[in-house]
Design a protein around this motif. Structure first.
Motif, mmCIF file in Angstrom:
data_model
loop_
_atom_site.group_PDB
_atom_site.id
_atom_site.type_symbol
_atom_site.label_atom_id
_atom_site.label_comp_id
_atom_site.label_asym_id
_atom_site.label_seq_id
_atom_site.Cartn_x
_atom_site.Cartn_y
_atom_site.Cartn_z
ATOM 1 N N GLY A 195 82.350 -74.900 80.823
ATOM 2 C CA GLY A 195 81.092 -75.086 79.688
ATOM 3 C C GLY A 195 80.729 -72.748 79.196
ATOM 4 N N ALA A 196 82.915 -73.001 78.956
ATOM 5 C CA ALA A 196 83.102 -71.720 78.484
ATOM 6 C C ALA A 196 82.676 -71.419 76.906
ATOM 7 C CB ALA A 196 84.682 -71.436 78.911
ATOM 8 N N VAL A 197 82.568 -70.489 76.491
ATOM 9 C CA VAL A 197 82.709 -70.170 75.091
ATOM 10 C C VAL A 197 83.790 -69.633 74.631
ATOM 11 C CG1 VAL A 197 81.280 -69.703 73.280
ATOM 12 C CG2 VAL A 197 80.495 -70.467 75.301
ATOM 13 N N PRO A 198 84.203 -71.066 73.350
ATOM 14 C CA PRO A 198 86.035 -70.297 72.710
ATOM 15 C C PRO A 198 85.251 -69.457 71.663
ATOM 16 C CG PRO A 198 85.361 -72.309 71.992
ATOM 17 C CD PRO A 198 84.243 -72.179 73.122
ATOM 18 N N HIS A 233 91.114 -68.306 74.828
ATOM 19 C CA HIS A 233 91.342 -67.539 72.992
ATOM 20 C C HIS A 233 92.605 -68.246 72.470
ATOM 21 C CE1 HIS A 233 95.581 -67.915 74.578
ATOM 22 N NE2 HIS A 233 94.939 -67.449 76.132
ATOM 23 N N GLN A 234 92.408 -67.410 71.201
ATOM 24 C CA GLN A 234 93.308 -68.183 69.446
ATOM 25 C C GLN A 234 94.748 -68.840 69.970
ATOM 26 O OE1 GLN A 234 93.889 -65.343 66.466
ATOM 27 N NE2 GLN A 234 94.026 -64.303 67.934
ATOM 28 N N ASN A 235 95.358 -68.176 71.186
ATOM 29 C CA ASN A 235 96.783 -68.972 71.067
ATOM 30 C C ASN A 235 96.813 -70.203 71.040
ATOM 31 O OD1 ASN A 235 97.066 -65.901 71.940
ATOM 32 N ND2 ASN A 235 99.037 -66.182 70.526
ATOM 33 N N GLY A 242 105.534 -56.578 68.726
ATOM 34 C CA GLY A 242 105.032 -56.606 69.630
ATOM 35 C C GLY A 242 103.961 -56.385 70.283
ATOM 36 N N GLY A 243 103.407 -57.149 71.099
ATOM 37 C CA GLY A 243 101.849 -57.158 70.849
ATOM 38 C C GLY A 243 100.946 -57.961 70.205
ATOM 39 N N ASP A 244 101.068 -58.157 69.374
ATOM 40 C CA ASP A 244 100.868 -59.302 68.229
ATOM 41 C C ASP A 244 99.859 -60.192 68.911
ATOM 42 O OD1 ASP A 244 98.992 -59.176 66.344
ATOM 43 O OD2 ASP A 244 100.514 -58.895 64.264
ATOM 44 N N PHE A 245 99.423 -61.032 69.839
ATOM 45 C CA PHE A 245 98.987 -62.126 70.116
ATOM 46 C C PHE A 245 98.403 -62.717 69.679
ATOM 47 C CE2 PHE A 245 100.614 -60.439 73.959
ATOM 48 C CZ PHE A 245 101.144 -61.404 74.523
ATOM 49 N N THR A 249 85.926 -66.776 68.443
ATOM 50 C CA THR A 249 85.159 -66.473 67.007
ATOM 51 C C THR A 249 86.718 -67.195 66.202
ATOM 52 O OG1 THR A 249 84.039 -65.288 67.033
ATOM 53 C CG2 THR A 249 84.521 -66.169 65.134
ATOM 54 N N ASP A 250 87.932 -66.362 66.791
ATOM 55 C CA ASP A 250 89.379 -66.719 66.410
ATOM 56 C C ASP A 250 89.717 -68.228 66.409
ATOM 57 O OD1 ASP A 250 89.024 -64.428 65.341
ATOM 58 O OD2 ASP A 250 90.517 -63.326 67.222
ATOM 59 N N THR A 251 89.331 -68.708 67.918
ATOM 60 C CA THR A 251 89.475 -69.957 68.638
ATOM 61 C C THR A 251 89.180 -70.615 67.146
ATOM 62 O OG1 THR A 251 89.741 -69.210 70.508
ATOM 63 C CG2 THR A 251 89.579 -71.603 70.401
ATOM 64 N N ILE A 252 87.717 -70.801 66.754
ATOM 65 C CA ILE A 252 87.320 -71.318 66.056
ATOM 66 C C ILE A 252 87.277 -71.763 64.755
ATOM 67 C CG2 ILE A 252 84.777 -72.341 65.193
ATOM 68 C CD1 ILE A 252 84.010 -70.754 67.851
ATOM 69 N N VAL A 253 87.825 -70.177 64.162
ATOM 70 C CA VAL A 253 88.302 -70.594 62.789
ATOM 71 C C VAL A 253 89.374 -71.184 63.060
ATOM 72 C CG1 VAL A 253 88.707 -68.590 61.439
ATOM 73 C CG2 VAL A 253 86.995 -68.423 62.620
ATOM 74 N N LYS A 254 90.249 -70.670 63.688
ATOM 75 C CA LYS A 254 91.791 -71.227 63.459
ATOM 76 C C LYS A 254 91.837 -73.272 63.584
ATOM 77 C CE LYS A 254 94.680 -67.979 63.855
ATOM 78 N NZ LYS A 254 96.238 -67.070 65.050
ATOM 79 N N SER A 255 90.857 -73.374 64.759
ATOM 80 C CA SER A 255 90.667 -74.856 65.207
ATOM 81 C C SER A 255 90.629 -76.187 63.774
ATOM 82 C CB SER A 255 89.397 -75.521 66.058
ATOM 83 O OG SER A 255 88.511 -76.503 65.851
ATOM 84 N N ASN A 256 89.493 -74.972 63.550
ATOM 85 C CA ASN A 256 88.692 -75.769 62.047
ATOM 86 C C ASN A 256 90.038 -75.878 60.194
ATOM 87 O OD1 ASN A 256 86.238 -76.511 62.750
ATOM 88 N ND2 ASN A 256 85.630 -74.185 62.420
#
Lengths: 112, 141
Positions: free
Chosen positions: A73-76, A53-55, B9-12, A78-85
């Motif tokens: 082989g887990a797929v991240p 996940h994006q965190n 709160g809760g907004d991860f 979309t939010d993770t991909i966007v933030k990583s870029n």
């Protein structure tokens, strides 16, 4: 050793964060607990995890890790991909599990 | 220099944004790398605590020539036993939060380790205030 130098030998797939591929590797850190990484990972290390996940990007960016390897082989998300870029933190993927990819990376870094 | 950020709160999705913006400010101010890293870690953990445990919170950051002061005030369940909460490994996070890799019970101890002074006060059922202080000169501790 740079991130680019480990892609082929470890058979990693570059998912995102291509602008960070020339990041220098200082070592590695293995953990799926974000606070553990916050507390103990060091700048320039590669972070190996099963979290997708994006965190993970927030943590990686605050800690200036050189890249993240996602295992099994887990797929991240979309939010993770966007933030990583945005943060220029490469997200790499391997089909291996944590034990095996860590072993391979360890051997590779030791050769340097 | 002062900043004020509201946290839901809760907004991860936004957890870590305040720490990330402070990191950039500290870099612009040319603050020692080791010092700023500690501040950012402590703030990140505080921010995540509000997101994971409270209903809402406010983060206030105050920077002057010698120190960075951070106050994190939340409305939430509060901490019943602060001493216990400080212990590494103790957590009241939900299983959903833990699955994401949060709730390892390391947040408060990471904050303590990475601040020069930390004060927690809490009223169960109302909320928690965490005060963090870091000196800017690495040898001022």
């Amino acid at each position: 050793m740079k991130i680019t130098d480990i892609i082929k030998p470890l058979d990693l797939k570059v998912i995102s964060g291509h602008n960070g591929l020339s990041n220098e590797i200082s070592g590695g850190y293995v953990s799926d607990l974000l606070s553990d990484v916050m507390g103990y990972a060091k700048e320039g290390e590669i972070w190996i995890t099963l979290q997708t996940h994006q965190n993970i990007i927030a943590v990686a960016s605050l800690k200036d890790v050189s890249a993240i390897i996602i295992v099994k082989g887990a797929v991240p998300e979309t939010d993770t991909i966007v933030k990583s870029n945005i943060e220029n933190i490469p997200v790499l993927s391997t089909d291996l599990d944590t034990f095996n990819i860590t072993g391979c990376l360890f051997e590779l870094l030791k050769m340097e | 220099m002062q900043f004020r950020h509201k946290i839901a709160g809760g907004d991860f999705a936004k957890a870590g944004n305040v720490a990330s913006s402070l990191k950039k400010v500290l870099r612009q101010l040319n603050i020692d790398h080791t010092v700023s890293k500690r501040i950012v870690i402590a703030l990140y953990e505080g921010e995540v605590n509000v997101v994971a445990h409270a209903y809402s919170g406010v983060i206030e950051v105050e920077i002057d020539e010698e120190k960075v002061k951070i106050n994190i005030t939340d409305k939430g369940p509060g901490i019943i036993d602060i001493e216990k909460a400080m212990k590494e490994g103790y957590s009241t996070a939900t299983s959903q939060v833990r699955e994401m890799g949060f709730g390892a019970g390391m947040g408060l101890s990471n904050m303590k380790k990475n601040s020069d002074l930390m004060k927690i006060s809490s009223v169960p059922g109302e909320g928690t205030i965490v005060e963090l202080l870091n000196y800017i000169r690495p040898d001022a501790r």
